[in-house]
Design a protein around this motif. Structure first.
Motif, short mmCIF file in Angstrom:
data_model
loop_
_atom_site.label_atom_id
_atom_site.label_comp_id
_atom_site.label_asym_id
_atom_site.label_seq_id
_atom_site.Cartn_x
_atom_site.Cartn_y
_atom_site.Cartn_z
N PHE A 169 22.50 16.85 -120.53
CA PHE A 169 21.07 17.38 -120.72
C PHE A 169 20.06 16.12 -120.64
N ALA A 170 19.09 16.14 -119.55
CA ALA A 170 18.01 15.32 -119.73
C ALA A 170 16.84 16.34 -119.37
N PRO A 171 15.90 16.35 -120.08
CA PRO A 171 14.70 17.18 -120.01
C PRO A 171 13.55 16.91 -119.58
N PHE A 172 13.63 15.79 -118.56
CA PHE A 172 12.68 15.27 -117.68
C PHE A 172 12.06 16.21 -116.84
N ILE A 175 8.13 7.52 -119.48
CA ILE A 175 7.27 8.68 -119.59
C ILE A 175 8.42 9.90 -120.04
N PHE A 176 8.18 10.42 -121.09
CA PHE A 176 9.02 11.19 -121.79
C PHE A 176 8.54 12.50 -121.88
N PRO A 177 9.26 13.67 -121.95
CA PRO A 177 8.75 15.13 -122.21
C PRO A 177 8.52 14.95 -123.82
N SER A 178 7.57 16.15 -123.93
CA SER A 178 6.80 16.30 -125.44
C SER A 178 8.22 16.99 -126.22
N ALA A 179 8.09 17.09 -127.60
CA ALA A 179 9.19 17.65 -128.50
C ALA A 179 9.35 19.42 -127.92
N GLU A 180 7.86 19.82 -127.84
CA GLU A 180 7.73 21.19 -127.27
C GLU A 180 8.53 21.42 -125.95
N GLN A 181 8.40 20.56 -124.82
CA GLN A 181 9.06 20.85 -123.84
C GLN A 181 10.65 20.64 -123.81
N VAL A 182 11.25 19.85 -124.82
CA VAL A 182 12.49 19.85 -124.86
C VAL A 182 13.05 20.86 -125.96
N ASP A 183 12.34 21.55 -126.58
CA ASP A 183 12.63 22.71 -127.38
C ASP A 183 12.62 23.85 -126.35
N GLU A 184 11.86 24.14 -125.46
CA GLU A 184 11.68 25.10 -124.62
C GLU A 184 13.01 25.22 -123.78
N ASP A 185 13.42 23.77 -123.09
CA ASP A 185 14.55 23.68 -122.24
C ASP A 185 16.02 23.97 -123.12
N TYR A 229 10.77 12.78 -130.38
CA TYR A 229 11.57 13.80 -130.69
C TYR A 229 13.06 13.32 -130.76
N GLU A 230 13.74 14.03 -131.55
CA GLU A 230 15.06 13.99 -131.94
C GLU A 230 15.94 15.27 -131.39
N THR A 231 16.49 15.12 -130.21
CA THR A 231 17.22 16.08 -129.54
C THR A 231 18.37 16.90 -130.52
N ALA A 232 18.84 15.97 -131.24
CA ALA A 232 20.06 16.76 -132.05
C ALA A 232 19.41 17.57 -133.04
N PHE A 247 40.77 22.52 -120.09
CA PHE A 247 40.05 21.29 -120.12
C PHE A 247 38.81 21.30 -121.22
N ASP A 248 38.85 20.05 -121.74
CA ASP A 248 37.59 19.84 -122.71
C ASP A 248 36.38 19.26 -121.61
N TYR A 249 35.57 19.76 -121.22
CA TYR A 249 34.44 19.22 -120.35
C TYR A 249 33.15 19.33 -120.38
N ASN A 250 32.31 18.55 -119.52
CA ASN A 250 30.85 18.71 -119.63
C ASN A 250 30.47 18.50 -118.14
N LEU A 251 29.54 19.40 -117.79
CA LEU A 251 29.25 19.81 -116.36
C LEU A 251 27.93 18.83 -116.29
N ILE A 252 27.81 18.17 -114.94
CA ILE A 252 26.47 17.54 -114.83
C ILE A 252 25.81 18.62 -113.75
N GLU A 253 24.67 18.78 -114.07
CA GLU A 253 23.95 18.74 -115.22
C GLU A 253 22.95 19.94 -115.49
N ALA A 254 22.31 20.21 -116.50
CA ALA A 254 21.54 21.24 -116.89
C ALA A 254 20.41 21.30 -115.63
N PHE A 255 19.39 20.52 -115.52
CA PHE A 255 18.33 20.58 -114.73
C PHE A 255 18.37 19.61 -113.68
#
Length: 542
Positions: free
Chosen positions: A46-49, A59-69, A90-93, A269-277
């Motif tokens: 997860f990278a919300p850029f 240059i980071f997104p806003s907390a509102e944009q992270v929340d939307e994602d 923002y704090e993603t967690a 498998f315990d896995y993580n896909l790359i990537e959300a966006f």
């Protein structure tokens, strides 16, 4: 004998039919027989850029944009993986917890030791502040691959985090580096490996990727039998350059994802896909392919349904319509100037140019990721539009038996080009800027790009859209017996020779399995042939 006037209308219909087929065939529905056996993924990177945002420029997104994602992807993912602990305002967690999403919380480690300490401090603080959300911590990502830190320093940071948090601690890297540094496993609770068949030293296509994934997982499990194994990155790009038989495409991404989910259930498998966006900013380091790993596009649209058929380009009908309209417009603007007997040939040429311009736009503008690429696209597209008009004018004159402008040699054309770059090209000189001048400019550009593809190929696309109209021009001139046979000089020999030599070397370098590379090399040689035919040894033979 005069060609009947009635052939013009059939030629227009034939051009329309070929246009529809040319866009429909590569974009017909595929992958419908590959099932999706799950509707929720274990974890995704997860990278919300968004467009214009980048960690490279802070240059980071806003907390509102992270929340939307996170709200958008929450129904489809159980957890998300982050790569850095120091982010924007923002704090993603905290945001993930509000939406019931767990986290693999990461700390980014590089060569700056002080920044590493700050990252570790932030990671520890977040993990202890949100233990119900952060289910594991990832201390560094591909640090050994980048050679940013020695393994001893990496182990020290891992031990520091283990002593300060309650969650399982891991480090993530390409699987080969776990085999190279097995001693690192003593410091982690989980061995996290990356398996990316597209990026392997010997790239693998989707058809054999699952066998490779299974083999690698079992090999690492046998190497560390007392440690849980997690796949920290796995995925497939939807666009970009081929690597041998590894084909980035929307269809192959869907097939890879569906096959992997099925395999993960079979193997546990315990896995993580790359990537959300899709991450537009990654093109700076990894080219088009780097910006095309997302399950959602950069504008937050899903690339394909979880089940059912997939189209490579869902918007193909719009591009086909644009090609039809452009072709008809070119023909309508041309037909009155030339004899009716030439109408059917001009109709087919106009259709070809309409498709070439639509393809140039389709393959160029969506991948113009910043202002520099956008400017380059605009200049190139304008040149292709101008070349289309000049080609139709020349073809019409040729078909009607009128005198066409004399072929200008490369020295003359390059002289005009040099005057443009020096700022000495005056407005009245544009009247002398002829068809041959523009073709030579495209030829020169192709030679430069081909050299870049030869000496720095890894992240560079093959530039088919950039030369769509020039390629049509070469074919059209050959069919009209309009290829120049004299008037050449040192400039043609130099630029054309460099292009051919570099294209052949690039084809050998890419290998016989890279059909895209071989296709481009053939096109590059085709672009160079008209110039080489004008060089004196060939002219004498002619």
């Amino acid at each position: 004998m005069a060609v009947p006037r009635s052939l013009t209308a059939p030629a227009l219909l034939l051009g329309a039919l070929l246009t529809i087929l040319a866009w429909w065939i590569p974009n017909r529905e595929q992958a419908g027989d590959v099932p999706m056996v799950a509707d929720r993924f274990n974890s995704v990177s997860f990278a919300p850029f968004r467009e214009g945002q980048s960690p490279l420029r802070d240059i980071f997104p806003s907390a509102e944009q992270v929340d939307e994602d996170i709200r958008l992807i929450a129904p489809r993912v159980r957890a998300i993986r982050s790569y850095a602990s120091i982010e924007g305002q923002y704090e993603t967690a905290e945001i993930a917890g509000r939406h019931g999403v767990k986290m693999w919380k990461g700390a980014w480690l590089g060569r700056d030791l002080r920044q590493n300490d700050r990252e570790i401090d932030a990671l520890i603080a977040t993990a202890n502040r949100h233990p119900e959300v952060v289910e594991r911590v990832v201390v560094g990502n591909e640090v050994l691959l980048r050679r940013d830190l020695p393994v001893e320093e990496l182990a020290r940071q891992i031990d520091r985090v283990k002593a300060a948090v309650r969650q399982p601690v891991t480090y993530a890297d390409v699987w080969e580096f776990w085999a190279q540094f097995p001693e690192l496993a003593r410091h982690v609770d989980i061995v996290t490996i990356h398996i990316l068949p597209y990026w392997e030293d010997e790239p693998l296509g989707v058809d054999v990727a699952m066998a490779h994934v299974r083999d690698v997982y079992r090999r690492i499990k046998a190497m560390f039998p007392d440690k849980p194994i997690a796949i920290g990155e796995i995925g497939w790009p939807s666009a970009g350059r081929w690597r041998e038989g590894a084909v980035p495409s929307r269809v192959d991404q869907a097939v890879f994802l569906r096959q992997f989910i099925q395999l993960s259930r079979e193997e546990g498998f315990d896995y993580n896909l790359i990537e959300a966006f899709d991450q537009v900013w990654k093109y700076r380091n990894e080219g088009t392919v780097g910006a095309a790993w997302g399950l959602w596009t950069a504008d937050r649209q899903p690339k394909f349904d979880l089940a059912g058929p997939v189209r490579e380009n869902p918007w193909w009908a719009w591009y086909a319509a644009a090609a039809l309209i452009t072709g008809l417009g070119l023909f309508a603007a041309t037909r009155q100037a030339w004899p009716r007997a030439a109408g059917w040939k001009l109709a087919l040429l106009s259709a070809a140019l309409g498709n070439a311009l639509a393809y140039a736009y389709c393959g160029g503008w969506p991948y113009a990721f910043d202002e520099h690429l956008k400017l380059a696209f605009v200049v190139n597209f304008a040149g292709q539009v101008l070349l289309s008009a000049l080609l139709l004018r020349r073809a019409g004159a040729r078909l009607s038996g009128e005198r066409v402008e004399p072929a200008r040699n490369g020295a003359q054309a390059s002289g005009n080009i040099r005057s443009i770059f020096r700022g000495r090209f005056r407005w009245r000189d544009w009247r002398a800027f002829a068809f041959e001048d523009l073709l030579f400019l495209f030829l020169f550009t192709a030679a430069v790009l081909q050299l870049m593809l030869l000496f720095d190929p890894r992240y560079r696309d093959f530039p088919f859209p950039t030369f769509a109209v020039p390629l049509v021009a070469v074919v059209a001139r050959a069919l009209l017996d309009d290829l120049p046979r004299k008037g050449g000089g040192w400039a043609e020999w130099l630029v054309g020779g460099v292009l051919v030599a570099a294209a052949l070397a690039s084809a050998a370098q890419e290998g016989v399995h890279n059909i895209q590379a071989l296709g481009w090399s053939a096109c590059a040689i085709g672009l160079a042939l008209p110039a080489l035919l004008r060089v004196r040894p060939f002219s004498r033979a002619a």
